[in-house]
Design a protein around this motif. Sequence first.
Motif, PDB file in Angstrom:
ATOM      1  N   ALA A  93       0.815  -1.218   0.000  1.00  0.00           N
ATOM      2  CA  ALA A  93       0.000   0.000   0.000  1.00  0.00           C
ATOM      3  C   ALA A  93       0.848   1.268   0.000  1.00  0.00           C
ATOM      4  O   ALA A  93       0.409   2.310  -0.505  1.00  0.00           O
ATOM      5  CB  ALA A  93      -0.927   0.015   1.210  1.00  0.00           C
ATOM      6  N   ALA A  94       2.045   1.201   0.583  1.00  0.00           N
ATOM      7  CA  ALA A  94       2.913   2.378   0.643  1.00  0.00           C
ATOM      8  C   ALA A  94       4.320   1.921   0.982  1.00  0.00           C
ATOM      9  O   ALA A  94       4.513   0.932   1.701  1.00  0.00           O
ATOM     10  CB  ALA A  94       2.412   3.371   1.693  1.00  0.00           C
ATOM     11  N   VAL A  95       5.308   2.645   0.473  1.00  0.00           N
ATOM     12  CA  VAL A  95       6.719   2.418   0.802  1.00  0.00           C
ATOM     13  C   VAL A  95       7.365   3.789   0.946  1.00  0.00           C
ATOM     14  O   VAL A  95       7.249   4.633   0.053  1.00  0.00           O
ATOM     15  CB  VAL A  95       7.459   1.611  -0.287  1.00  0.00           C
ATOM     16  N   ALA A  96       8.013   4.021   2.079  1.00  0.00           N
ATOM     17  CA  ALA A  96       8.662   5.311   2.316  1.00  0.00           C
ATOM     18  C   ALA A  96       9.677   5.138   3.437  1.00  0.00           C
ATOM     19  O   ALA A  96       9.610   4.171   4.209  1.00  0.00           O
ATOM     20  CB  ALA A  96       7.636   6.371   2.692  1.00  0.00           C
ATOM     21  N   PRO A  97      10.644   6.058   3.537  1.00  0.00           N
ATOM     22  CA  PRO A  97      11.607   5.952   4.631  1.00  0.00           C
ATOM     23  C   PRO A  97      10.953   5.877   6.001  1.00  0.00           C
ATOM     24  O   PRO A  97      11.425   5.146   6.874  1.00  0.00           O
ATOM     25  CB  PRO A  97      12.456   7.213   4.460  1.00  0.00           C
ATOM     26  N   VAL A  98       9.854   6.624   6.195  1.00  0.00           N
ATOM     27  CA  VAL A  98       9.118   6.557   7.462  1.00  0.00           C
ATOM     28  C   VAL A  98       7.634   6.666   7.138  1.00  0.00           C
ATOM     29  O   VAL A  98       7.219   7.568   6.402  1.00  0.00           O
ATOM     30  CB  VAL A  98       9.534   7.670   8.445  1.00  0.00           C
ATOM     31  N   LEU A  99       6.843   5.751   7.697  1.00  0.00           N
ATOM     32  CA  LEU A  99       5.388   5.788   7.555  1.00  0.00           C
ATOM     33  C   LEU A  99       4.760   5.854   8.936  1.00  0.00           C
ATOM     34  O   LEU A  99       5.317   5.328   9.910  1.00  0.00           O
ATOM     35  CB  LEU A  99       4.884   4.549   6.813  1.00  0.00           C
ATOM     36  N   PRO A 100       3.586   6.492   9.071  1.00  0.00           N
ATOM     37  CA  PRO A 100       2.972   6.653  10.399  1.00  0.00           C
ATOM     38  C   PRO A 100       2.496   5.328  10.972  1.00  0.00           C
ATOM     39  O   PRO A 100       1.650   4.644  10.397  1.00  0.00           O
ATOM     40  CB  PRO A 100       1.794   7.602  10.131  1.00  0.00           C
ATOM     41  N   ARG A 101       3.034   4.979  12.116  1.00  0.00           N
ATOM     42  CA  ARG A 101       2.732   3.699  12.757  1.00  0.00           C
ATOM     43  C   ARG A 101       1.270   3.597  13.183  1.00  0.00           C
ATOM     44  O   ARG A 101       0.693   2.510  13.188  1.00  0.00           O
ATOM     45  CB  ARG A 101       3.641   3.517  13.966  1.00  0.00           C
ATOM     46  N   GLU A 102       0.667   4.735  13.532  1.00  0.00           N
ATOM     47  CA  GLU A 102      -0.695   4.694  14.066  1.00  0.00           C
ATOM     48  C   GLU A 102      -1.727   4.278  13.018  1.00  0.00           C
ATOM     49  O   GLU A 102      -2.867   3.936  13.358  1.00  0.00           O
ATOM     50  CB  GLU A 102      -1.082   6.047  14.662  1.00  0.00           C
ATOM     51  N   ARG A 103      -1.355   4.268  11.762  1.00  0.00           N
ATOM     52  CA  ARG A 103      -2.300   3.860  10.715  1.00  0.00           C
ATOM     53  C   ARG A 103      -2.372   2.348  10.552  1.00  0.00           C
ATOM     54  O   ARG A 103      -3.227   1.849   9.818  1.00  0.00           O
ATOM     55  CB  ARG A 103      -1.909   4.497   9.383  1.00  0.00           C
ATOM     56  N   ALA A 104      -1.492   1.616  11.219  1.00  0.00           N
ATOM     57  CA  ALA A 104      -1.404   0.171  10.987  1.00  0.00           C
ATOM     58  C   ALA A 104      -2.053  -0.621  12.108  1.00  0.00           C
ATOM     59  O   ALA A 104      -1.899  -0.301  13.288  1.00  0.00           O
ATOM     60  CB  ALA A 104       0.054  -0.244  10.847  1.00  0.00           C
ATOM     61  N   ALA A 105      -2.759  -1.678  11.734  1.00  0.00           N
ATOM     62  CA  ALA A 105      -3.329  -2.584  12.729  1.00  0.00           C
ATOM     63  C   ALA A 105      -2.247  -3.397  13.411  1.00  0.00           C
ATOM     64  O   ALA A 105      -2.383  -3.773  14.579  1.00  0.00           O
ATOM     65  CB  ALA A 105      -4.344  -3.511  12.070  1.00  0.00           C
ATOM     66  N   GLU A 106      -1.168  -3.685  12.698  1.00  0.00           N
ATOM     67  CA  GLU A 106      -0.042  -4.433  13.272  1.00  0.00           C
ATOM     68  C   GLU A 106       1.256  -3.824  12.773  1.00  0.00           C
ATOM     69  O   GLU A 106       1.383  -3.505  11.580  1.00  0.00           O
ATOM     70  CB  GLU A 106      -0.115  -5.906  12.873  1.00  0.00           C
ATOM     71  N   VAL A 107       2.209  -3.670  13.678  1.00  0.00           N
ATOM     72  CA  VAL A 107       3.527  -3.143  13.333  1.00  0.00           C
ATOM     73  C   VAL A 107       4.564  -4.204  13.669  1.00  0.00           C
ATOM     74  O   VAL A 107       4.586  -4.733  14.780  1.00  0.00           O
ATOM     75  CB  VAL A 107       3.838  -1.836  14.104  1.00  0.00           C
ATOM     76  N   VAL A 108       5.419  -4.525  12.710  1.00  0.00           N
ATOM     77  CA  VAL A 108       6.507  -5.477  12.924  1.00  0.00           C
ATOM     78  C   VAL A 108       7.814  -4.709  12.823  1.00  0.00           C
ATOM     79  O   VAL A 108       8.114  -4.092  11.792  1.00  0.00           O
ATOM     80  CB  VAL A 108       6.465  -6.623  11.899  1.00  0.00           C
TER      81      VAL A 108
END
Length: 429
Positions: A43-58
Amino acid sequence: MSERAVDSGPAGWDLLLSGGELLDPGTGRAGRHDVAVRGGRVAAVAPVLPRERAAEVVELAGRLVTPGLVDLHTHVYAGATYWGIDPDPVAWRSGVTTWVDAGSAGAYGFAAFAAASARYAVRVPALLNISAVGLVAPVGESRELANCDVELAVATVRAHRDSIVGIKVRMDRHNVGTHGLAPLRRAVEAAQACGLPVMVHIGAAPPTVAQMLPLLRPGDLITHCASGIAAGPDGFDPAAKEAYQAGVRFDLGHGSGGFAFDVLEAQLAADMPPHAVSTDLHSRSLHGPAFDLPTTMAKMLAVGMSLPQVVAATTVGPARALGLPDGIGTLAVGAPADVAVFTVEPGRHELVDVHGQRRHAPLRLVNDLTYRAGRPLPPRLPEPVPPWIPLTDAQRAALADRDRLVRRLLTPPLVGPDGLAEQFPRHGG
């Protein structure tokens, strides 16, 4: 490594792979990037993406992240052919999400193969064997020339156009008998009618590689390219270099007898790196000396290929060689979220080719996680070794050790007296 966050709704992501060192030759991205997944796709690739948008963070800091690997030459018609293996017990620990079956099935058995491969967790595009009987025996499928039925092969491709991506033919004296170049001519005729490439297995003459090369077209593939079969005094036949420069693609096809360090070194010195690095993984090479694709990749590093070169030859290179659709072999936005995560272990790692020659790789890749369409592939016990496959005592002992380790991964953790889960059960086994 994994944490849950609040799902932000339809605009959110199912999964965020955070902080890894991305190496994606297909898009040119390299370095620290986050990868977001929604609905099984990138859905997206970037140096930093907002963690709060994800249901799960690895959390993947310090790990290497690549597209799911593409192995251009495997044999995965398990239970119906001499060479076939189940790919799933290898995929979860190797990072390979696309397993190209290289001619295990011919026209007589392809419908059954398609049904069987659809049950695998991994993706299995296939090369149709020009011999309608396929690889039910170790050798000999084209000794009866009537098996190489062009019209039947074309009809089979048209009936399974969603899964057949090329035509395969094994060209050596054990497989073609007295028929010389005829099976190859028929494979090219069928491929031409369908707009597909041909993959040619080269082996012990007759016919010779020099006789075969004039029949190949730009985009066709030679597998076992560094076996030494086509080697001249400089480590390669000058005709092979001409074919390479004319657009014939070279595939490594390690296997049990298809790779020699010194031959590949000569090809690299002649500016002929393989377009695809593949294992030819089957019921024998699985137990050595190929083992898996990360091991084969380390052998490429041992002869001086760079890590970006090797990753390209195991992702976007083979995907483009076969015209695989949908962004396979990359982590482009919209592509399937097939992802491999590795620990990079520097050192001096000794490796052997099929002749016992030894080289040392400056690093090796140890697979930590493999995602197929955004879901991690779970650990799987290996299938029993078929009774017709010879194994040494050392191989049997190594297999037993591996089985014990995988069983531990599959055993639910016990809760200790302190309330914390223990990694392994207290009992033996």
